[in-house]
Design a protein around this motif. Structure first.
Motif, short mmCIF file in Angstrom:
data_model
loop_
_atom_site.label_atom_id
_atom_site.label_comp_id
_atom_site.label_asym_id
_atom_site.label_seq_id
_atom_site.Cartn_x
_atom_site.Cartn_y
_atom_site.Cartn_z
N GLU A 220 7.74 9.22 6.57
CA GLU A 220 8.85 8.27 6.46
C GLU A 220 8.79 7.17 7.51
N LEU A 221 8.03 7.40 8.58
CA LEU A 221 7.93 6.38 9.63
C LEU A 221 6.73 5.46 9.45
N ARG A 222 5.78 5.87 8.64
CA ARG A 222 4.54 5.07 8.49
C ARG A 222 4.80 3.64 8.01
N PRO A 223 5.63 3.43 6.99
CA PRO A 223 5.85 2.05 6.54
C PRO A 223 6.48 1.16 7.62
N LEU A 224 7.21 1.77 8.56
CA LEU A 224 7.90 1.01 9.59
C LEU A 224 6.95 0.56 10.70
N ILE A 225 5.77 1.17 10.76
CA ILE A 225 4.80 0.85 11.81
C ILE A 225 4.10 -0.47 11.53
N GLU A 340 -3.62 5.82 -1.67
CA GLU A 340 -2.60 6.11 -2.68
C GLU A 340 -1.56 4.99 -2.71
N ALA A 341 -1.19 4.54 -1.49
CA ALA A 341 -0.21 3.46 -1.41
C ALA A 341 -0.74 2.19 -2.06
N SER A 342 -2.05 1.97 -1.95
CA SER A 342 -2.63 0.75 -2.52
C SER A 342 -2.60 0.77 -4.03
N SER A 343 -2.60 1.97 -4.61
CA SER A 343 -2.59 2.06 -6.07
C SER A 343 -1.16 2.05 -6.63
N ASP A 344 -0.18 2.28 -5.72
CA ASP A 344 1.21 2.29 -6.13
C ASP A 344 2.02 1.52 -5.10
N PRO A 345 2.17 0.20 -5.25
CA PRO A 345 2.84 -0.63 -4.26
C PRO A 345 4.27 -0.19 -3.95
N GLY A 346 4.90 0.52 -4.86
CA GLY A 346 6.29 0.94 -4.61
C GLY A 346 6.39 2.24 -3.85
N GLN A 347 5.27 2.92 -3.62
CA GLN A 347 5.30 4.22 -2.96
C GLN A 347 5.62 4.08 -1.48
N GLN A 348 6.42 4.99 -0.96
CA GLN A 348 6.76 5.00 0.48
C GLN A 348 6.15 6.23 1.12
#
Length: 348
Positions: A220-225, A340-348
């Motif tokens: 949950e903190l990764r996108p905030l980095i 995985e995030a690159s294949s699904d831009p909406g993934q958090q």
């Protein structure tokens, strides 16, 4: 010797003991177990080094010599380039531990030459020492709401060091606080790690997560980095007092090649040998190559979710793909998350 200010503090820090105990009780130190292991010795200089009767404190500015007047804006702009890896300003040059320790030792020797035999021990972020407390008590500045020491003429872009002395010296007077109603540092923190004025939950701090934390970074903190791959300067960039921050007089803190403005994909391509070569004598080396790759994977996962040119994204996918079979399971996990995030831009 390159110091910007010298002060002297007494050894009675009893007033800081309860705050230290409360901070530890809340678990805000995370996995920095050494914080709890030394207990109240941090607040008792004479127990840490028997015979200590006063503490000489020193400040050393660290902005590179070529720092522009609008350096805060320059650093903020890096956040808008998600494919660029951001290393905290202090870590782009030589390891400050080495620089300060050797100069503090020389200073102690010069004091000894002037006054005779001298019992002393030098510290810089290297032992159970309440550095910011000692600095504030000796007039180096006041504790900002982000917990760092702030000076009206120098902001907060400086390192701290101490010499524990068996020589009784008159203490220098502390200064009053000048944060007022400003809470810019608290508002800008990407992970809201500053949970109250003067109180930091290290477990949420990006500097802690990318440097001190050895395992998997909470999802949950990764996108905030974002693209911060070693440390974070946001609370200092937002601080109005840092418009007065001064460049260092030393070449030691000038940015090294590869640690400023470098694409994430290029940094991910560093072999362990190249990582060790490029970080020799610098603070980044201590986290090791695997943790470096983990941080880069987080940055790339975030960049791949952003509106970037396809060529840049393609380069990052290739770089990540080459680390999918890395020997370290933490690296593999973060690389997989990024892809995985690159294949699904909406993934958090």
């Amino acid at each position: 010797m390159g110091f910007s200010q010298i002060g002297v503090a007494g050894v009675d820090l009893s007033g800081a003991e309860q705050g230290l105990l409360d901070w530890l009780a809340h678990g805000f130190h995370g996995e920095m177990h050494y914080m709890a292991a030394h207990g109240l010795r941090r607040a008792r200089p004479a127990e840490l080094v028997p015979g200590t009767v006063s503490v000489l404190t020193a400040r050393m500015d660290y902005l590179p010599r070529d720092t522009a007047a609008d350096w805060q804006a320059v650093e903020f702009a890096r956040l808008s380039r998600p494919d660029e890896g951001i290393v905290s300003v202090y870590a782009r040059g030589r390891d400050y531990h080495k620089v300060l320790r050797s100069r503090l030792q020389r200073l102690a020797e010069r004091i000894g030459e002037a006054v005779g035999p001298l019992g002393h021990r030098v510290f810089t972020d290297s032992a159970p020492v309440l550095e910011a407390e000692l600095a504030a008590r000796s007039g180096q500045g006041w504790r900002g709401k982000h917990t760092l020491v702030l000076d009206r003429q120098g902001g907060s872009m400086f390192f701290l060091g101490e010499i524990y002395l068996d020589l009784a010296l008159p203490a220098t007077a502390p200064v009053s606080a000048h944060c007022g109603s400003c809470s810019a540092c608290m508002a800008i923190c990407p992970t809201q790690a500053i949970v109250a004025p003067g109180r930091l939950d290290a477990r949420r701090c990006i500097s802690y997560l990318t440097i001190e934390h050895a395992g998997s970074i909470p999802v949950e903190l990764r996108p905030l980095i974002g693209n911060r791959i070693y440390g974070c300067d946001d609370c200092q960039l937002a601080c109005p007092w840092n418009k007065f921050a001064r460049p260092s007089t030393l070449a030691d803190f000038d940015a090294r090649p590869g640690l400023q403005g470098e694409p994430l994909a290029a940094l991910m391509a560093w072999s362990e040998a190249e990582f060790l070569r490029r970080t020799e004598g610098g603070p980044i080396r201590r986290i090791g190559h695997a943790r470096w790759l983990r941080n880069l994977a987080v940055g790339m996962g975030n960049a791949l979710r952003s509106p970037l040119a396809e060529a840049s994204k393609a380069a990052m996918r290739v770089a990540l793909g080459q680390r999918l079979d890395h020997a370290d399971p933490v690296v593999r996990e973060h690389v997989a998350w990024a892809l995985e995030a690159s294949s699904d831009p909406g993934q958090q």
